[in-house]
Design a protein around this motif. Structure first.
Motif, PDB file in Angstrom:
ATOM      1  N   TRP A  69      -2.982  -4.714  -4.846  1.00  0.00           N
ATOM      2  CA  TRP A  69      -1.911  -4.331  -4.165  1.00  0.00           C
ATOM      3  C   TRP A  69      -1.699  -5.470  -3.105  1.00  0.00           C
ATOM      4  CZ3 TRP A  69       0.020  -1.879  -8.149  1.00  0.00           C
ATOM      5  CH2 TRP A  69       0.165  -0.842  -8.844  1.00  0.00           C
ATOM      6  N   SER A  70      -0.166  -5.899  -3.457  1.00  0.00           N
ATOM      7  CA  SER A  70       0.474  -6.491  -2.169  1.00  0.00           C
ATOM      8  C   SER A  70       1.264  -5.895  -2.100  1.00  0.00           C
ATOM      9  CB  SER A  70       0.854  -7.882  -2.779  1.00  0.00           C
ATOM     10  OG  SER A  70       0.111  -8.681  -3.427  1.00  0.00           O
ATOM     11  N   TYR A  71       2.424  -5.963  -0.894  1.00  0.00           N
ATOM     12  CA  TYR A  71       3.024  -5.441   0.138  1.00  0.00           C
ATOM     13  C   TYR A  71       4.156  -6.636   0.397  1.00  0.00           C
ATOM     14  CZ  TYR A  71       0.125  -0.571  -0.364  1.00  0.00           C
ATOM     15  OH  TYR A  71      -0.608   0.192  -0.933  1.00  0.00           O
ATOM     16  N   THR A  75      -2.193  -6.326   1.767  1.00  0.00           N
ATOM     17  CA  THR A  75      -2.239  -6.117   0.895  1.00  0.00           C
ATOM     18  C   THR A  75      -3.675  -5.271   1.147  1.00  0.00           C
ATOM     19  OG1 THR A  75      -4.913  -7.699   1.126  1.00  0.00           O
ATOM     20  CG2 THR A  75      -2.026  -8.903  -0.122  1.00  0.00           C
ATOM     21  N   ARG A  99      -3.373 -10.858  -5.723  1.00  0.00           N
ATOM     22  CA  ARG A  99      -2.554 -12.277  -5.147  1.00  0.00           C
ATOM     23  C   ARG A  99      -2.482 -13.305  -5.221  1.00  0.00           C
ATOM     24  NH1 ARG A  99      -4.999  -9.848  -0.849  1.00  0.00           N
ATOM     25  NH2 ARG A  99      -5.336 -11.550   0.849  1.00  0.00           N
ATOM     26  N   GLN A 119       0.785 -12.020   4.906  1.00  0.00           N
ATOM     27  CA  GLN A 119       0.394 -11.366   3.725  1.00  0.00           C
ATOM     28  C   GLN A 119      -0.357 -10.011   3.819  1.00  0.00           C
ATOM     29  OE1 GLN A 119      -1.868 -13.863   1.670  1.00  0.00           O
ATOM     30  NE2 GLN A 119       0.116 -14.722   0.558  1.00  0.00           N
ATOM     31  N   ARG A 162       4.916  -1.766  -1.817  1.00  0.00           N
ATOM     32  CA  ARG A 162       4.247  -1.937  -2.981  1.00  0.00           C
ATOM     33  C   ARG A 162       4.854  -2.375  -3.762  1.00  0.00           C
ATOM     34  NH1 ARG A 162      -0.893   1.894  -4.821  1.00  0.00           N
ATOM     35  NH2 ARG A 162       0.863   2.482  -6.660  1.00  0.00           N
TER      36      ARG A 162
END
Length: 945
Positions: free
Chosen positions: A915-917, A911, A145, A909, A943
């Protein structure tokens, strides 16, 4: 005829149609139908951007083309995972990481290499590629990210809004990721002895686009259609099976590095327990007349053994951090030998590069103290020798035969955090990237300088003693015709490194695994299979006259930070040996005193072990001299100085060598009196300075100077990006004034010397008092915003403090937190207040919530953090993050974040690894009230790539 014509028209329409579709439509066609025309349209559309990204990291054309193909093959495999945002942004991020991984992989396919080079002290310029090696290693460790926005905004020059569009994120989220990413990167670089300098992107300067020849397009389209690549589960992304690639970010940040001072060598060994005699002081650099008095320290101490009893006859050395140049192996003699009570007395001169006081004794592991890490000078320095675990091993070639006369050098020794090697190994199992930089006590002095060097015997065997038990040793193997390699050796008796190496490999996806990535661990008993090394030789000449240039420093980097370096002889010739076999090679030439610009040369590999020939032509530049001066006191200051050609510089790239700012972007040192000398090109340039502050607050370095602002006579060159000033360099990349203290625009003369002064401003100060919620003085607070220049956050022992570098016209908001008493608050100061300003803290806030997937199932093990829009509060939580671990959702998807400063907006934030969500709907900006809990409730997350 009509049928043939109709067929031709239909064919042309099908061929031209993809060019009219946008990225999303092309991607959908390719994902749904594996439409080759759609894929080719994407390659043609984004190929120049991808190839340019690869060339910024890989100077060899063949390597850049390999990375180019691998990037698009990654698109073949992962097309289904691309959701929001543009294909171009996704490809740019993948291209940079692919190129960085290939750069590392080329020289590490068959050998196990060590980590980044040692820190350096002020006094010797650092070439860009050394800085790159350290920088890439730390960027590769950043979460995705952060890496993604750093690449798009800083390397490619995208605005925050453009980056947000390309990544499918909000501009606010991008801003937060930029801020937090910068802070994480700074902290990691700092842990390796590297300080972020005046800007970004200067070490990886290439044109914004590159021409992609049709043959390369056809090659990647053909490879994408191959049945060995088309299945989504395929791990074969490597051209001809020679290497595999990962997906990283290569954000080009200019960094100033503590550089190497000349090795210190005493003239004689004094009697035991005595101070160095007067003759030694005269000959030693520690007593040099031109050294700043404040940097000369008389240090008394005592050496103890593992049983805490004094050790008589221990040898005590004073050393600077090891150079890897021609004098790297120069021996040091002990300054003193301890008396019967273990006592000693030495002088160190930090101004001349003295960095370590080291004690050794037979049968023990060494101990040392880094004088630059002292928060205050010790009244008596205690050095405690440790038990020793000798490193024994054998070196064989690829045929299993022993290799004799190999030099085995302990390049550096690390003590794991908390002296706990088991914890280091456990961390390696669960996340090797996160533990590589955790050791806190580090000896950056090759042990060969303290004792006789060790070479392998006729059976290829060796023994290294004196490094100590339960330590991490970077053991360099070189000479005897082998390729230089520097593995990690852990001096833990009976260690079986296999499960830890296997676990580290399992942390990487199969298609991203390459030899040496991750690094491989060895125990204290080891066997190394050595591969033959290559030789690079050539001649360095003047570009205009063709005459040889003597005394040029020529070096090449390979592996993960290893370097070979030498000087040219009277005929301009050089020779570098022990270079691991690679697809391509680059050498870099610099001459500090002859007025030449740094230059470089490249070559592709030759068959077998045939030597590589690379000649380098150097071009004369012009000289800029001057001083960095404290505006208030008039005194000169140590600083790093950069010269950055800007648009409108008619000389930039006007002839060969005049574009060297693309790769030579590191800082040049100003001495203790602030004097500097930089060789550059003539024409319009921005000149910046970053002060190397020696002032401290409670033992931590503090810069009392304001950040740089644009030259008022050339405001047209600068623009705002949030709370930072930015400008374009001559090659179109972005530069930032975020960590500079001075900025001046100068038209550098084509002939003669250009001289100028760079003034740094202390600004105003304000006195503040911190009270608790009952109005009583409060000590032990963590305060952010104490000064204008990073780092911003300090632990305060007293209830009062001085805020530095203020500008009344630009008030600064400070943030405060007392984690133990759970009190927090903010305060705004200007610097023109007549009375102490009171900061009254109140109860902290709390954020809780539950995260579930689209089906309502709890999401376990997600990392949850708060992203703050202002750099002051962000820096406060950066410091807290260094002290504690991440907040994670539990088995029910629940989380709780305490100690939240109330009244300041933030974003959440989420993660997990790479991966970020994001929430559906988005979580948006939040804020907590003092003493209250903000419950986000149950939030469904998706995701995102």
């Amino acid at each position: 005829m009509s049928t043939g014509l109709d067929h031709l028209v239909t064919h042309l329409r099908r061929a031209l149609e993809p060019a009219r579709l946008d990225d999303r439509e092309l991607l959908d066609r390719f994902r749904r139908d594996r439409d080759a025309d759609a894929f080719e349209a994407l390659v043609r559309r984004h190929g120049p951007r991808v190839l340019a990204a690869c060339r910024k990291v890989l100077p060899a054309a063949a390597d850049a083309e390999d990375a180019f193909q691998a990037t698009f093959l990654t698109l073949v495999r992962d097309a289904a995972t691309i959701r929001d945002g543009s294909v171009g942004g996704w490809l740019a991020v993948v291209a940079h990481r692919t190129a960085v991984r290939l750069r590392k992989a080329n020289a590490r396919r068959k050998v196990v290499e060590g980590r980044a080079p040692a820190k350096r002290e002020p006094g010797a310029d650092l070439s860009w590629h050394e800085a790159c090696s350290i920088l890439h290693a730390e960027l590769d460790r950043l979460p995705a990210r952060y890496r993604r926005v750093l690449v798009l905004c800083y390397l490619e020059g995208r605005s925050r809004d453009e980056a947000a569009t390309e990544l499918g994120l909000s501009a606010t989220v991008v801003k937060g990721a930029l801020e937090r990413g910068r802070l994480r990167l700074r902290a990691r670089l700092k842990s390796r002895g590297v300080a972020l300098s005046a800007g970004l992107l200067a070490v990886l300067r290439e044109p914004a686009h590159a021409e992609v020849v049709p043959a390369l397009v056809r090659q990647v389209v053909h490879a994408a259609d191959s049945p060995t690549v088309r299945p989504a589960a395929s791990a074969a992304l490597a051209a001809k099976g020679k290497w595999a690639v990962g997906l990283t970010v290569a954000a080009g940040l200019l960094i100033g590095v503590l550089q190497v001072a000349p090795p210190r060598k005493a003239s004689a060994e004094p009697p035991a327990g005595k101070a160095p005699p007067a003759e030694m002081k005269k000959e030693s650099p520690t007593a040099a007349a031109d050294a700043p008095k404040d940097d000369i320290l008389a240090v008394t101490g005592r050496v103890y053994g593992p049983d805490r009893k004094p050790v008589a006859g221990a040898r005590v050395f004073v050393a600077g951090r090891s150079s890897r140049g021609p004098k790297a192996a120069e021996r040091l003699e002990p300054v003193v030998v301890t008396d019967e009570t273990g006592a000693f007395r030495v002088h160190v001169n930090r101004g001349k590069g003295d960095s370590f006081i080291i004690a050794t004794a037979p049968g023990f592991g060494a101990d040392w103290s880094d004088v630059f890490s002292w928060k205050e000078n010790p009244s008596e320095l205690a050095l405690r020798l440790v038990k020793d675990v000798p490193i024994t091993g054998r070196i064989v070639n690829t045929e299993g035969k022993p290799v004799a006369r190999v030099r085995v050098s302990p390049e550096s020794v690390y003590v794991p955090k908390d002296n706990d090697l088991d914890k280091y190994l456990a961390g390696w199992k669960h996340g090797w990237r996160d533990v590589v930089a955790t050791p806190e006590q580090r000896l950056y002095v090759c042990m060969d300088r303290l004792r006789e060097p060790v070479t392998t015997d006729a059976d290829g065997k060796f023994t290294i003693a004196g490094c100590g038990a339960e330590r991490i040793v970077h053991l360099k193997f070189h000479g005897a015709g082998i390729a230089t390699t520097t593995p990690y050796v852990l001096t833990h008796p009976g260690l079986d490194p296999k499960p830890f190496n296997a676990a580290a490999v399992e942390q990487m996806l199969p298609q991203f695994r390459i030899p040496g990535q991750p690094p491989i661990l060895f125990g204290p008993t080891m066997e190394l299979v050595a591969t033959p090394g290559k030789t690079i030789s050539g001649r360095v000449t003047d570009h205009d006259t063709g005459k040889p240039i003597a005394g040029v420093r020529v070096d090449t980097i390979f592996g993960f930070g290893d370097q070979s370096e030498t000087l040219t002889d009277k005929d301009g010739r050089y020779r570098l040996e022990g270079i691991p076999k690679n697809r391509g090679y680059s050498v870099y030439a610099r001459h500090r005193d002859a007025g030449y610009l740094e230059a470089h040369g490249n070559a592709t590999d030759a068959s077998g072990l045939e030597a590589i020939a690379i000649d380098v032509k150097m071009v004369k530049g012009v000289v800029v001299t001057g001083r960095v001066i404290d505006k208030q006191t008039g005194k000169g200051l140590r600083a790093g100085v950069r010269v950055i050609p800007v648009p409108g510089n008619k000389y930039f790239a006007s002839k060969p060598g005049f574009d060297n700012a693309r790769w030579d972007g590191t800082m040049k040192d100003a001495d203790a009196d602030g004097r500097f000398r930089v060789v550059t090109i003539p024409g319009l340039s921005v000149i910046t300075a970053q002060v190397q502050s020696t002032e401290k607050l409670n033992g931590d370095v503090l810069s009392p100077y304001r950040r740089a602002v644009p030259d008022p006579d050339h405001k047209e060159l600068f623009r705002r990006d949030g709370d930072e000033w930015i400008f374009n360099a001559a090659d179109g990349t972005l530069e930032f004034l975020m960590v500079d203290n001075a900025c001046k625009v100068v038209e550098i003369k084509e002939k003669g010397e250009t001289t100028l002064d760079l003034l740094v401003d202390r600004g105003k100060t304000a006195t503040i008092q911190i009270h608790d919620n009952d109005g009583k003085p409060l000590t032990g607070v963590i305060a952010a915003g104490i000064t204008d220049h990073w780092p911003l956050t300090y632990g305060l022992k007293e209830s009062t403090a001085t805020v530095c570098a203020l500008e009344p016209g630009a008030p600064r908001r400070l943030s405060f937190l007392h984690p133990e008493r759970k009190l927090a608050g903010t305060l705004t100061v200007r610097g023109d207040e007549k009375e102490p300003v009171i900061a009254k803290l109140g109860p902290v806030g709390t954020v809780t919530g539950t995260f579930v997937d689209e089906d309502g199932a709890p999401l376990t093990g997600l990392d949850v953090a708060l992203s703050w829009p202002d750099r002051v509060t962000s820096d406060l939580y950066r410091r807290l993050a260094e002290a504690g671990g991440p907040v994670r959702t539990d088995k029910d998807g629940k989380f709780r974040i305490d100690n939240v400063v109330p009244g300041i907006p933030f974003h959440v934030q989420v993660t997990r690894g790479e991966w970020s969500y994001t929430g559906e709907p988005r979580l948006g900006r939040k804020q907590v009230e003092s003493g209250k809990t903000l419950d986000l409730g149950t939030v469904k997350l998706q995701r995102v790539e």
